[in-house]
Design a protein around this motif. Sequence first.
Motif, PDB file in Angstrom:
ATOM      1  N   ARG A  40       0.835  -1.200   0.000  1.00 35.95           N
ATOM      2  CA  ARG A  40       0.000   0.000   0.000  1.00 35.95           C
ATOM      3  C   ARG A  40       0.867   1.246   0.000  1.00 35.95           C
ATOM      4  N   ALA A  41       1.914   1.193   0.817  1.00 35.04           N
ATOM      5  CA  ALA A  41       2.801   2.352   0.860  1.00 35.04           C
ATOM      6  C   ALA A  41       3.424   2.584  -0.516  1.00 35.04           C
ATOM      7  N   LEU A  42       3.790   1.506  -1.152  1.00 35.73           N
ATOM      8  CA  LEU A  42       4.356   1.628  -2.493  1.00 35.73           C
ATOM      9  C   LEU A  42       3.349   2.207  -3.455  1.00 35.73           C
ATOM     10  N   GLN A  43       2.145   1.753  -3.330  1.00 36.16           N
ATOM     11  CA  GLN A  43       1.115   2.242  -4.238  1.00 36.16           C
ATOM     12  C   GLN A  43       0.930   3.741  -4.098  1.00 36.16           C
ATOM     13  N   GLU A  44       1.082   4.212  -2.871  1.00 31.53           N
ATOM     14  CA  GLU A  44       0.961   5.635  -2.653  1.00 31.53           C
ATOM     15  C   GLU A  44       2.026   6.395  -3.407  1.00 31.53           C
ATOM     16  N   LEU A  45       3.211   5.786  -3.476  1.00 31.94           N
ATOM     17  CA  LEU A  45       4.310   6.492  -4.105  1.00 31.94           C
ATOM     18  C   LEU A  45       4.186   6.520  -5.618  1.00 31.94           C
ATOM     19  N   LEU A  46       3.557   5.511  -6.159  1.00 33.37           N
ATOM     20  CA  LEU A  46       3.487   5.441  -7.598  1.00 33.37           C
ATOM     21  C   LEU A  46       2.577   6.533  -8.129  1.00 33.37           C
ATOM     22  N   PRO A  47       2.846   6.956  -9.330  1.00 32.99           N
ATOM     23  CA  PRO A  47       1.903   7.894  -9.940  1.00 32.99           C
ATOM     24  C   PRO A  47       0.561   7.207 -10.133  1.00 32.99           C
ATOM     25  N   LYS A  48      -0.445   8.015 -10.284  1.00 33.44           N
ATOM     26  CA  LYS A  48      -1.810   7.543 -10.183  1.00 33.44           C
ATOM     27  C   LYS A  48      -2.056   6.245 -10.945  1.00 33.44           C
ATOM     28  N   SER A  49      -2.312   5.220 -10.210  1.00 32.93           N
ATOM     29  CA  SER A  49      -2.560   3.938 -10.871  1.00 32.93           C
ATOM     30  C   SER A  49      -3.848   3.351 -10.327  1.00 32.93           C
ATOM     31  N   TYR A 104       8.134   2.370 -13.270  1.00 33.21           N
ATOM     32  CA  TYR A 104       8.276   3.714 -12.737  1.00 33.21           C
ATOM     33  C   TYR A 104       9.682   3.947 -12.223  1.00 33.21           C
ATOM     34  N   MET A 105      10.231   2.959 -11.556  1.00 30.86           N
ATOM     35  CA  MET A 105      11.577   3.115 -11.033  1.00 30.86           C
ATOM     36  C   MET A 105      12.567   3.276 -12.157  1.00 30.86           C
ATOM     37  N   LYS A 106      12.383   2.500 -13.194  1.00 31.77           N
ATOM     38  CA  LYS A 106      13.299   2.608 -14.332  1.00 31.77           C
ATOM     39  C   LYS A 106      13.228   4.000 -14.942  1.00 31.77           C
ATOM     40  N   SER A 107      12.002   4.474 -15.135  1.00 29.33           N
ATOM     41  CA  SER A 107      11.872   5.782 -15.768  1.00 29.33           C
ATOM     42  C   SER A 107      12.410   6.878 -14.853  1.00 29.33           C
ATOM     43  N   LEU A 108      12.233   6.698 -13.569  1.00 29.19           N
ATOM     44  CA  LEU A 108      12.774   7.688 -12.635  1.00 29.19           C
ATOM     45  C   LEU A 108      14.289   7.723 -12.705  1.00 29.19           C
ATOM     46  N   LYS A 147      -4.649   0.252 -10.641  1.00 25.90           N
ATOM     47  CA  LYS A 147      -4.554  -1.165 -10.385  1.00 25.90           C
ATOM     48  C   LYS A 147      -4.501  -1.441  -8.899  1.00 25.90           C
ATOM     49  N   THR A 148      -5.173  -2.451  -8.538  1.00 23.74           N
ATOM     50  CA  THR A 148      -5.110  -2.840  -7.138  1.00 23.74           C
ATOM     51  C   THR A 148      -4.453  -4.188  -6.943  1.00 23.74           C
ATOM     52  N   ASP A 149      -4.344  -4.966  -7.976  1.00 28.85           N
ATOM     53  CA  ASP A 149      -3.759  -6.287  -7.768  1.00 28.85           C
ATOM     54  C   ASP A 149      -2.242  -6.177  -7.718  1.00 28.85           C
ATOM     55  N   LYS A 150      -1.687  -7.120  -7.017  1.00 27.45           N
ATOM     56  CA  LYS A 150      -0.273  -7.002  -6.661  1.00 27.45           C
ATOM     57  C   LYS A 150       0.621  -7.008  -7.890  1.00 27.45           C
ATOM     58  N   ALA A 151       0.359  -7.941  -8.797  1.00 28.91           N
ATOM     59  CA  ALA A 151       1.314  -8.137  -9.890  1.00 28.91           C
ATOM     60  C   ALA A 151       1.410  -6.884 -10.759  1.00 28.91           C
ATOM     61  N   SER A 152       0.274  -6.335 -11.124  1.00 25.85           N
ATOM     62  CA  SER A 152       0.334  -5.158 -11.986  1.00 25.85           C
ATOM     63  C   SER A 152       0.929  -3.975 -11.246  1.00 25.85           C
ATOM     64  N   MET A 153       0.675  -3.941  -9.948  1.00 30.94           N
ATOM     65  CA  MET A 153       1.255  -2.855  -9.170  1.00 30.94           C
ATOM     66  C   MET A 153       2.765  -2.984  -9.144  1.00 30.94           C
ATOM     67  N   LEU A 154       3.232  -4.183  -8.965  1.00 31.05           N
ATOM     68  CA  LEU A 154       4.673  -4.384  -8.958  1.00 31.05           C
ATOM     69  C   LEU A 154       5.253  -4.058 -10.323  1.00 31.05           C
TER      70      LEU A 154
END
Lengths: 499, 92
Positions: free
Chosen positions: A338-347, A362-366, A349-356
């Motif tokens: 959940r904390a990670l999801q907060e950090l990601l730009p607006k997504s 996102y990390m790569k682009s950052l 997705k709620t399921d784990k795999a797509s979130m990961l």
Amino acid sequence: MDNELVELLWENGQIVLHPQSHHHHHPKPGTADQQENQSRQINKHNHDQSMSRGSTGGGSCQNQVTSLIQDTETVSWIDDPFDKEFTSDFLSEFPISNPVEQGPHEDDKFKKFGISQDLHNHPVQLPNDKPSDVINSLPPRFHNFDSAQPNHSHLPRAANAPLSAMADLRSSSDGVSNRTLGGEVREYSSAKTVGTSHCGSNLVVNDTDTSRVSSGGIADHRGFSGAMAKDHRVGKMSSQSDRLQTDQTEETAITSSSSDGSETSFGRTCNQSTGTNSHKRKSRDAEDSECQSKAAELESAARKKPAVKSGSSRKSRAAEVHNLSERRRRDRINEKMRALQELLPKSNKTDKASMLDEAIEYMKSLQLQLQMMWMGSGMAPMMFPGVQHYMPRLGMGIGPLAMPSIHSQMHLPRLPLLDQATIPNQAALCHQTTMFNPMNYHTQLQNSKLSEQYANYMAFHPLQNASQQLNVFGFGPNTAQQHNHSLAPSGNSNGPSVG
Amino acid sequence: MSSRRSRSRQSGASRITDDQIADLVTKLQQLIPELRRRRSDKVSASKVLQETCNYIRSLHREVDDLSDRLSELLESTDSDSAQAAIIRSLLM
């Protein structure tokens, strides 16, 4: 003022208070002072707390006050036969009122608790009236009950007179919450006027435990009034807040299985009061819902444990422990997700795999963006003045040139090869260093292939000094010199490496 | 075990296996500089997630810092210069 109130109450009541009401006037002035002090405290605390408590709470508190006043004054009531009638009536009424109150609102239970505790402490404040307090509170309570329905809170006060009834009340609602904490928590979360319970606790805090006040300081920083926390509750509250912020340690939950309800509502109130924390509200709410489910599970697990007591219990206990630890681990992971999801730009997705997946992208682009920016901040001061001439000219030239690099999908370390490849083309268009059209640049940036263009720019630029930054892309002083020297169309061996 | 049961229930519903998630976690781990040096077998999922959050936060901070630097640079240069254009495109 209080006197008037008292008089009004008494007049409104149907009870046969008329003879006694006259009776009251006389002792009033004597005892009114100490009652007024308490009433002031009560009123002040009423003001301190949320305004939602408002009129009802204030009114009920004032009723408390007036009842207090009457309590002291109605010493004579003890002997009065009326009183016994009232007590009996009230006793008969009390069990009836219980289900009524329990049904619609759980809060009332807490109110009762608060008031019961209040009454416990009450004797401290009114030592004289201890015997009469309880009993004499009956008629006013009864009276209020008839005249003003919302004053549920008064009932349990009177209920203390039959202590057994109170015990029943306590035991019945034990599973729901713990005393004033639950009541106060509900109070805040539901904004219901639990004024009397708060009044009671306020009285308590003021007049009894100093330790409570000091521990209330801990609660204060959460926006609660100082009267809020009892001792052990404060410890639990602070531990709860810590828990909500970090891992969820179930130990405290296990220790008091009945605190589950208060946990969740507490969490909510924590949300409201400590919105400045790094944890956002929605994460908190999600955590709260998890808290609820987890707390419920823990509660059932905790209840299971003491129930089973035999050889097989060891196995089941071990299994339970394993389950608990497993659940704990999962909860930790979910919390971090959940904390990670907060950090990601607006997504969405709620399921784990797509979130990961998104997190990875996102990390790569950052990382890429950061590299760009580093290069940009490093190279900007190094630009030599004559570059502007080349901008419009290069706009057309770079376009087709840029395409190969975009499509090449090369990684950053391979840029030097790319540069070598594009040198001849660019040199053909313009003899001097190339300059990227910012428009092209922009689109390329969005394509996240900017690194190649950038490196190209850097390569053609006589930036010996920038070699330290260029090293990110594998540029060294050698390569820089090579580029500078090889501006002329002299293909190196690396030439045809462009994809 | 109830956990196994629940897991099978989940995968039946969502088609996302644990292996898939573990795979992603591994990928994530390799992106994070801190965890890349470690041997991947030992790192737990929660640790990876924690490090990811921290890393993303630090990246955000870095981006903010660089943005500040770039905007300062932008102010110091002439606005029609090429480098100003580059910086602007960086800042988007």
